[in-house]
Motif scaffolding. Structure first.
Motif: not given
Length: 445
Positions: A198-201, A434-440
């Motif tokens: 869902e994030e990639a879409a 490494r990027h979890l905070d930005a992803i969420n």
């Protein structure tokens, strides 16, 4: 569909396994119906409800043609073009499908009494047609929404200039809000490995649009130090523009409509923020007359946030409501780059502030394959992040579209298709960590 999903979720599945899977005769898809195009007649736009016009139907699997791919869709997302389709505005999309159907025998497949919508996807290639060499069954992909024929020379410097350029899932059928989707193989790109389905879409359409509009030589050619006014800076499109401005060393001036949205921009790293609701900007006195005094007040506020400088670039997409102000506040020699008109298509501005100050208005529409590939590459490298805030199942796509229509959302609204739950499809846990905070970020907000 169960066999397809089992193969996708199995770590041992090979390309040969996917190629050997039997295809179903039909699949579930979100559609609008040709015999319902007048269902909202007489209603103002705001009162039209996409939950009434969007259907979840069982539809036949389309035949695969040369240069095409059939993709098992794990997730998709809602864009404004899906909302326009659901509202039958500014015109019903069936006119697009009819015109496309007249192009060739192959294109005739698209002219149907139903329209499978959606211009984003992440998923897995199931089949490829003759002439496809770059992709194989089993490849994990995302798709951009540019559909071109490229039989004319006009499209070979910039495929967006192809006379037969269309937006897949809006001006073509068999879109991404479905369990299967039909795309041209040159719409496919590698799925970012650190993102869930869902994030990639989520980035697809809006990320590529923002890249062309701001970064590409076909748009505003963003450079370090530029002041960039971004309307709707926390929204589905503006959130990517904000990221590109920050990543490119520019100074985004983020225009939002609430303190909550202002906080999202701060968390992305922006410092110059205007809450247009709190500061009560009213650019129109009434339906016919704008208020230049408000343009001047707005310009003064921008200069307070930039150390006395006007903006070099305006990232425009609201259209009618804001365009006069956008032209006014742009610095001498600056650029207004516009890609949409969500508040109305008839733009009005005082041309004295354009011609006498040598400003430019640049029209920008989606992105060519190279621009989309570069934008997706930045996502795959963790330089640009998805702005997904909420996810619905395919059965509730109408509600997802309603959220976008009524501006109840932040960032992008996702839709699960074949994916049974959120969080699946991550292949690179180290990069993700490494990027979890930005992803969420948008989910947390």
């Amino acid at each position: 569909m169960k066999e397809i999903l089992d193969a996708i979720q199995s770590p041992d599945s090979t390309s040969a396994d996917f190629a050997a899977l039997p295809l179903p005769g039909s699949y579930r898809a979100v559609t609008v119906h040709k015999d319902e195009t007048e269902m909202f007649a007489g209603l103002p736009t705001r009162e039209k409800d996409p939950r009434a016009s969007l259907h979840l139907d069982e539809v036949p699997v389309p035949a695969l043609g040369p240069g095409e791919a059939l993709v098992a869709v794990m997730a998709s997302s809602v864009n404004y073009n899906s909302v326009w389709t659901a509202l039958f505005e500014p015109v019903p999309t069936f006119g697009f499908l009819e015109r496309y159907g007249r192009l060739s025998e192959l294109a005739r497949r698209h002219d149907l009494p139903y329209h499978v919508i959606g211009s984003d996807l992440s998923g897995v290639v199931l089949r490829t047609g003759p002439g496809v060499n770059a992709w194989r069954p089993g490849d994990e992909v995302v798709a951009h929404c540019l559909s071109v024929e490229l039989e004319s020379s006009d499209g070979h410097n910039d495929t967006m200039l192809d006379p037969e350029q269309r937006i897949w899932g809006f001006e073509t059928n068999f879109g991404g809000l479905a369990e299967l989707a039909l795309v041209k193989s040159n719409q496919l790109m590698p799925k970012p490995k650190h993102l869930s389905w869902e994030e990639a879409a989520a980035p697809g359409l809006v990320n590529s649009t923002a890249y062309r509009q701001l970064v590409s030589r076909n748009g505003a050619c963003l450079k370090q130090g530029d002041n960039v006014l971004i309307w709707g800076a926390s929204g589905g499109l503006g959130s990517y523009a904000t990221q590109y401005a920050l990543a490119g060393g520019a100074n985004p001036v983020c225009v939002v409509s609430s303190e909550r949205k202002a906080e999202i921009c701060r968390r992305m790293g922006a410092e110059a923020i205007i809450d247009r609701t709190a500061e009560e900007y009213r650019f129109w006195r009434d339906e016919r007359n704008q208020d230049p005094r408000e343009w001047k007040r707005f310009g003064k506020r921008i200069r307070e946030l930039t150390g006395g400088e006007d903006v070099d670039i305006v990232f425009e997409h609201p259209g009618r409501e804001t365009f006069g102000a956008s032209v006014y506040v742009t610095r001498k020699g600056g650029t207004v780059v516009t890609c949409a008109s969500t508040s109305g298509y008839t733009h009005e501005y005082d041309n004295r502030y354009l011609w006498m100050s040598l400003k430019r208005i640049v029209g920008s529409h989606f992105a060519n394959y190279r621009e989309a590939w570069e934008a997706n590459r930045l996502v795959a490298k963790g330089k640009i992040h998805p702005t997904l805030s909420k996810v619905y199942p395919l059965e509730e796509t109408g509600r997802a579209a309603y959220d976008v229509h009524r501006n109840l959302h932040q960032g992008k609204v996702g839709v699960l298709a074949l994916a049974p739950r959120e969080g699946l499809g991550v292949r690179d846990e180290a990069l993700r960590a490494r990027h979890l905070d930005a992803i969420n970020l948008f989910r947390d907000a």
